[in-house]
Write a protein that holds these residues in place. Structure first.
Motif, short mmCIF file in Angstrom:
data_model
loop_
_atom_site.label_atom_id
_atom_site.label_comp_id
_atom_site.label_asym_id
_atom_site.label_seq_id
_atom_site.Cartn_x
_atom_site.Cartn_y
_atom_site.Cartn_z
N TYR B 113 0.82 -1.22 0.00
CA TYR B 113 0.00 0.00 0.00
C TYR B 113 0.85 1.26 0.00
CZ TYR B 113 -3.62 -3.33 1.23
OH TYR B 113 -4.46 -4.40 1.24
N ASP B 114 2.05 1.18 0.57
CA ASP B 114 2.94 2.34 0.50
C ASP B 114 3.21 2.69 -0.96
OD1 ASP B 114 4.01 3.12 3.32
OD2 ASP B 114 3.95 0.94 3.31
N ALA B 115 3.42 1.63 -1.75
CA ALA B 115 3.65 1.87 -3.17
C ALA B 115 2.39 2.41 -3.84
CB ALA B 115 4.09 0.57 -3.85
N VAL B 116 1.25 1.85 -3.47
CA VAL B 116 0.00 2.28 -4.10
C VAL B 116 -0.27 3.75 -3.81
CG1 VAL B 116 -2.50 1.98 -4.06
CG2 VAL B 116 -1.01 -0.02 -4.08
N LEU B 117 0.03 4.18 -2.60
CA LEU B 117 -0.30 5.56 -2.22
C LEU B 117 0.64 6.58 -2.84
CD1 LEU B 117 -1.41 5.17 1.47
CD2 LEU B 117 -2.79 5.44 -0.57
N ALA B 118 1.76 6.11 -3.40
CA ALA B 118 2.63 7.04 -4.11
C ALA B 118 2.10 7.32 -5.51
CB ALA B 118 4.05 6.47 -4.20
N THR B 119 1.01 6.67 -5.87
CA THR B 119 0.33 6.93 -7.14
C THR B 119 -0.90 7.78 -6.84
OG1 THR B 119 -1.23 5.10 -7.07
CG2 THR B 119 1.01 4.58 -7.77
N PRO B 120 -1.66 8.14 -7.85
CA PRO B 120 -2.83 8.98 -7.55
C PRO B 120 -3.87 8.35 -6.63
CG PRO B 120 -2.30 9.10 -9.87
CD PRO B 120 -1.43 8.04 -9.30
N LEU B 121 -3.77 7.07 -6.34
CA LEU B 121 -4.76 6.44 -5.47
C LEU B 121 -4.64 6.93 -4.04
CD1 LEU B 121 -4.64 4.36 -7.94
CD2 LEU B 121 -5.53 2.73 -6.27
N GLY B 122 -5.76 6.93 -3.33
CA GLY B 122 -5.75 7.34 -1.94
C GLY B 122 -6.15 6.20 -1.02
N VAL B 123 -6.09 6.44 0.30
CA VAL B 123 -6.43 5.38 1.25
C VAL B 123 -7.84 4.86 1.06
CG1 VAL B 123 -4.96 5.43 3.26
CG2 VAL B 123 -6.57 7.25 2.92
N ARG B 124 -8.74 5.77 0.72
CA ARG B 124 -10.11 5.31 0.56
C ARG B 124 -10.23 4.32 -0.59
NH1 ARG B 124 -14.32 9.83 -0.23
NH2 ARG B 124 -12.59 10.98 0.70
N ASP B 125 -9.47 4.59 -1.65
CA ASP B 125 -9.45 3.64 -2.77
C ASP B 125 -8.96 2.28 -2.30
OD1 ASP B 125 -10.27 5.54 -4.70
OD2 ASP B 125 -8.24 6.34 -4.75
N VAL B 126 -7.91 2.30 -1.47
CA VAL B 126 -7.35 1.05 -0.98
C VAL B 126 -8.39 0.28 -0.17
CG1 VAL B 126 -5.65 0.02 0.57
CG2 VAL B 126 -4.97 1.87 -0.98
N ALA B 127 -9.03 0.99 0.76
CA ALA B 127 -10.00 0.31 1.63
C ALA B 127 -11.18 -0.22 0.82
CB ALA B 127 -10.48 1.28 2.71
N ILE B 128 -11.71 0.61 -0.05
CA ILE B 128 -12.88 0.18 -0.84
C ILE B 128 -12.49 -0.96 -1.78
CG2 ILE B 128 -14.54 0.89 -2.61
CD1 ILE B 128 -14.57 3.64 -1.31
N GLY B 129 -11.33 -0.81 -2.41
CA GLY B 129 -10.90 -1.83 -3.36
C GLY B 129 -10.70 -3.18 -2.70
N GLU B 130 -10.06 -3.17 -1.54
CA GLU B 130 -9.80 -4.45 -0.87
C GLU B 130 -11.09 -5.08 -0.36
OE1 GLU B 130 -7.37 -6.11 -1.19
OE2 GLU B 130 -5.49 -5.00 -1.12
N LEU B 131 -11.98 -4.24 0.16
CA LEU B 131 -13.24 -4.80 0.63
C LEU B 131 -14.04 -5.35 -0.55
CD1 LEU B 131 -15.10 -5.44 2.91
CD2 LEU B 131 -16.05 -3.15 2.78
N ALA B 132 -13.99 -4.64 -1.67
CA ALA B 132 -14.70 -5.12 -2.86
C ALA B 132 -14.15 -6.49 -3.27
CB ALA B 132 -14.52 -4.12 -4.00
N TRP B 133 -12.84 -6.64 -3.19
CA TRP B 133 -12.24 -7.92 -3.55
C TRP B 133 -12.73 -9.03 -2.62
CZ3 TRP B 133 -10.21 -10.91 -6.97
CH2 TRP B 133 -9.53 -12.06 -6.57
N SER B 134 -12.72 -8.77 -1.33
CA SER B 134 -13.20 -9.77 -0.38
C SER B 134 -14.65 -10.12 -0.68
CB SER B 134 -13.11 -9.24 1.06
OG SER B 134 -11.77 -9.16 1.44
N LEU B 135 -15.40 -9.10 -1.01
CA LEU B 135 -16.81 -9.31 -1.31
C LEU B 135 -16.96 -10.17 -2.57
CD1 LEU B 135 -19.68 -8.61 -0.58
CD2 LEU B 135 -19.46 -6.48 -1.83
N ILE B 136 -16.14 -9.89 -3.55
CA ILE B 136 -16.21 -10.67 -4.79
C ILE B 136 -15.88 -12.13 -4.51
CG2 ILE B 136 -15.03 -11.07 -6.99
CD1 ILE B 136 -14.76 -8.00 -7.20
N ARG B 137 -14.81 -12.34 -3.73
CA ARG B 137 -14.42 -13.71 -3.44
C ARG B 137 -15.53 -14.44 -2.68
NH1 ARG B 137 -8.67 -15.82 -0.81
NH2 ARG B 137 -9.31 -17.98 -0.68
#
Lengths: 336, 274, 275
Positions: B113-137
């Motif tokens: 996530y440190d790497a992800v946050l150095a891009t235009p993505l923000g923490v909210r994207d990380v949280a939503i994205g990961e939860l979406a993935w768990s939900l998909i699985r």
């Protein structure tokens, strides 16, 4: 320590601005990539960065030099919009990091101290996915990734996972990753720490190429030779403050004599000899393992030392380096 | 030295206009996980089989021994009783693994996530994205499990079409909760707590038998646990025994997932952007 | 069988250590490492089997016994289930301990290699680790038997023999799985082994219900599985209804797996560790 040939960085100094990376468009105040005034970072009671001022010009390689804990990484993280500032003002690419974080980050490439590569992905996918984070379209990105693999000399490793890569390869991959979005500003935090000399030179070569393309480089390092090789201008940081600023040669000129005589005696004799020989040089530094005499005429000073009857185990005359500047400014040597 | 030039010149890419940056890029985290699992698909696939084996073992093997159970005035075979319970635990299992171990690995070990946050993505994207993935699985597991249930003739009511969204709610709740808890974990040792929560939930939340076997106080304790809520919701829909209580269960799960998401988002901000 | 050698005290002299057999030193290494990490294993080793016993045995058992008091195999369900869980737990612990830790020894922590750098043979490393795994199984089985006694599910004095039977069940899994683990490059196959091997065995080998409940052909398969032998042996000894020849047959099956596993592991360990 040996005589160091002047780094090629000299010939690139203040190279052409702009060139291909025409990203400095709307919002960029003329030719300034980063502008900090009274920039401060506090963690609770602790002040990591203490009201520093600096300007980084577009297209230059700018260095932050200092020992571990001097505040370099905190400064980097603020520039990369990864850490809210606690005081002062900061402008990056003409924008405000507190407000325009995502927008700034979309134009920055960051090479963090620990690589933060995605261990679950292959080398190629690391680059590909990072590009996706920047919103690059898939097709364009695939070509770009192949180019960067070539640039990082990792094409043959493209389908391997990241784990088995050597430190140098990981570093090159991290740099390639930072370039995936064609950033106009690349921030490198300790780019060559932990690498062997060969890997370091390969990396430096890649960084020269970037600089030639007009990319602004911001580098932190605690290696003097790296700073001298790569940086057009640099600041020396100590305990969260800027102790000195200028080009490597300016700094040496300002804070050191032209030459240095290094003397080695029996370890317990350094203090005594230091006092005895103090009048032969402009300045004397007593280190645990050696004695440094700062002088403009090294050979003459060494002769004078010998004529005093002092017989060092080893003696060496060399040109002053940033190491000497740092020693003078902070009273500490900057070894690993 | 390689003869290749810096690719900056050969392919100048313009960064997209900064519209909506830091928002709406959560799907890229999902894309990341899809790519990461391309080589570990067996982990995904095999995870589905555990609840299925339980269904075939406890559900079918003990069917004759247990006989019929009374639910909502009617009497159903034990297999029919246990199946929706196992569907709920399948939805839980599907979501919890990536939301805990997966996120901890990326957060603390690999520093993804440190790497992800150095891009235009923000923490909210990380949280939503990961939860979406768990939900998909979790959803994929639920679909597979429901298919098996249908094939075995274990679906008793048309209301069971609502089992899928209900199972997704279970995944959402456990994904959010797991992610939130993971943000506070310090080392792998702390993950003993995850199984220490999951195993008792699985065994005691009414998956295998009604809570009426328990003493009163224990019944109340179990009724407030999230898996019980999921089991009750799914069992009600699957058997067609409906009531306003089902809405309460659904709201509980939705609220839990949302709380986890918001909490995790905040905590990730603290951890990653100090 | 002494699985509990004295820990080397601080004053243990080098001479005393030198007299220990090399395999025992490999064993001691595992023991010392465990002293630092035992807390995490308490749940899997002791707590979860008891939770299964309580939830399925007591809870579900209540429903099963509700109609007739002699529902399963002529005894209460809890009595039926407990020895099955005993064998199932032995299998699970043995398998867990002979997958990831073996990979750690070879690859992740390279503790095996460190031992081989000391004057230990490959077989010392193997036997030392196997003995250690069986210690873990024995500890878990002992505690579980005590819990069974506390649940009043141990009607017969023969139950004492269920202890070596459980350890033998563990050994029958540990040795071949160690042989397998030594051939693996990643832990991916352990997940497959667990989910498609251990979990189905745990659920379908007569642990939770008599195999007679399964469809005909599946009954035959179930009766041939190694865990079925362990479950039947433990259950027969605890409930005291197993004929001598049957007991020998099941034990012989498990013993053959142990011996075969050890022979295979000697080959795979050597192939992996000696280059």
């Amino acid at each position: 320590m040996s005589q160091r040939p002047r780094g090629p960085s000299d010939s690139f100094r203040h190279g052409p601005l702009a060139v291909s990376t025409s990203d400095e468009g709307a919002g960029d105040s003329a030719g300034t990539a980063v502008q900090a005034q009274g920039l401060t970072k506090r963690f609770g009671e602790f002040t990591a960065v203490d009201a520093v001022d600096f300007d980084i010009e577009v297209g230059e390689a700018f260095g932050f030099l200092g020992a571990n804990g001097a505040g370099k990484t905190s400064t980097m993280r603020m520039i990369a919009c990864l850490s809210p500032i606690s005081g002062g003002t900061l402008q990056v690419l003409g924008l405000d990091p507190m407000r325009d974080g995502p927008q700034i980050r979309s134009r920055i490439g960051l090479v963090p101290q620990d690589d933060t590569l995605d261990l679950e992905l292959t080398v190629r996918d690391n680059l590909y996915l990072y590009g996706r984070y920047f919103g690059l379209p898939r097709k364009q990105l695939r070509e770009r990734v192949e180019e960067l693999l070539e640039f990082a000399r990792l094409t043959e490793r493209a389908d391997q996972r990241v784990d088995p890569l050597s430190g140098g390869m990981r570093r090159r991959l991290t740099i390639a990753r930072a370039l995936v979005s064609s950033p106009s500003l690349v921030i490198l935090d300790e780019p060559t720490t932990g690498l062997d000399p060969q890997a370091r030179h390969l990396l430096w070569d890649r960084l020269y190429r970037l600089k030639r393309e007009g990319v602004t480089l911001v580098i932190t390092t605690h290696y003097m030779d790296e700073a001298e090789q790569l940086c057009d201008r640099l600041v020396v940081m100590d305990a969260g403050r800027i102790a000195a600023a200028g080009s490597p040669s300016e700094l040496i000129e300002q804070w050191s004599t032209r030459e240095v005589v290094e003397l080695r005696f029996e370890p317990e004799g350094h203090q005594v000899h230091g006092e005895r020989l103090a009048d032969l040089a402009e300045r004397v530094e007593v280190l645990p393992d050696r004695l440094l005499l700062y002088t403009d005429q090294g050979d003459a000073t060494l002769d004078a030392v010998r004529s005093r009857g002092a017989s060092p185990i080893a003696a060496l005359v060399r040109r002053a380096t940033l190491e000497d500047v740092f020693l003078h400014l902070t009273g500490r040597s900057l070894v690993d | 030295m390689s003869s290749s030039g810096v690719p900056m010149l050969t392919l100048p890419l313009r960064v997209l206009p900064p519209v909506g940056l830091g928002r709406g890029r959560a799907r890229l985290l999902v894309e990341r996980n899809v790519i990461a699992y391309r080589r570990g698909w067996i982990f995904l696939v095999s995870g589905f089989f555990e609840p299925l084996f339980y269904l075939l073992s406890i559900g079918l093997g003990l069917n004759h021994l247990v006989g019929h159970l009374a639910i909502g005035g009617s009497s159903i075979p034990y297999t029919d009783y246990v199946a929706p319970g196992l569907l709920a635990s399948s939805a839980m299992n599907g979501a919890i693994f990536d939301a805990t171990f997966g996120i901890f690995f990326k957060l603390k070990i690999a520093k993804t996530y440190d790497a992800v946050l150095a891009t235009p993505l923000g923490v909210r994207d990380v949280a939503i994205g990961e939860l979406a993935w768990s939900l998909i699985r979790g959803t994929v597991y639920s679909i597979a499990f429901l298919t098996v249930m249908a094939a075995l003739g274990l679906i008793a009511s048309w209301w069971a079409v609502l089992c899928l969204p209900a199972a997704m709610l279970v995944s959402f709740a456990f994904g959010g909760l797991g992610m939130f808890g993971t943000c506070y974990m310090r080392s792998w040792q702390d993950f003993d707590l995850v199984s220490l929560a999951i195993v008792p939930l699985f065994l005691f939340s009414g998956v295998f038998y009604p809570l009426s076997l328990y003493p009163g106080w224990l019944r109340i304790v179990i009724m407030v646990t999230p898996l019980y809520q999921g089991v009750a919701l799914l069992r009600g829909l699957d058997t067609g025994v409906l009531g306003p209580a089902l809405l309460v269960h659904a709201c509980y799960l939705a609220l839990l997932g949302a709380t986890g998401l918001v909490g995790a988002s905040r905590r990730l901000g603290h951890l990653l952007l100090p | 069988m002494s699985f509990f050698p004295q820990l080397p005290s601080a004053v243990a002299t080098r001479q005393r250590r030198a007299r220990l057999s090399p395999a025992l030193r490999a064993y001691q290494y595992n023991l010392l490492a465990y002293k630092r990490t035992w807390r995490g294993s308490v749940t899997t080793t002791f707590l979860y089997p008891v939770l299964y016993l309580a939830a399925i045995g007591v809870g579900l058992g209540h429903l099963i016994d509700h109609g007739s008091n002699q529902a399963v195999g002529g005894v209460r369900y809890l009595w039926f289930l407990a020895p099955g869980l005993l064998a199932g737990t032995a299998m699970q612990i043995a398998t867990n301990e002979s997958t990831f830790p073996v990979m750690a020894g070879i690859k992740w922590l390279k503790t095996y290699l460190a031992m081989l750098a000391a004057p230990l043979e490959v077989t010392d490393v193997l036997y030392g680790h196997l003995a250690w795994i069986l210690t873990r199984v024995a500890l878990a089985s002992g505690v579980f038997l005590a819990v069974m006694a506390a649940f009043h599910t141990v009607p017969s004095g023969w139950a004492v023999l269920a202890f070596p039977a459980a350890v033998l069940t563990g050994a029958a899994f540990a040795a071949p799985v160690m042989a397998f683990s030594a051939t693996r490059e990643t832990d991916q196959s352990f997940v497959v082994l667990y989910r498609f091997g251990i979990v189905p065995l745990f659920l379908f080998s007569g642990t939770f219900f008599p195999v007679a409940q399964l469809p005909g052909w599946l009954q035959v398969v179930a009766r041939c599985t190694p865990l079925y032998q362990g479950v039947t042996l433990c259950r027969g000894l605890v409930l005291g209804h197993l004929g001598g020849w049957d007991a020998l047959g099941h034990a012989g099956y498990l013993l053959a797996m142990l011996v075969g596993g050890v022979l295979a592991a000697r080959v795979t360990y050597r192939r992996r560790l000696v280059q």
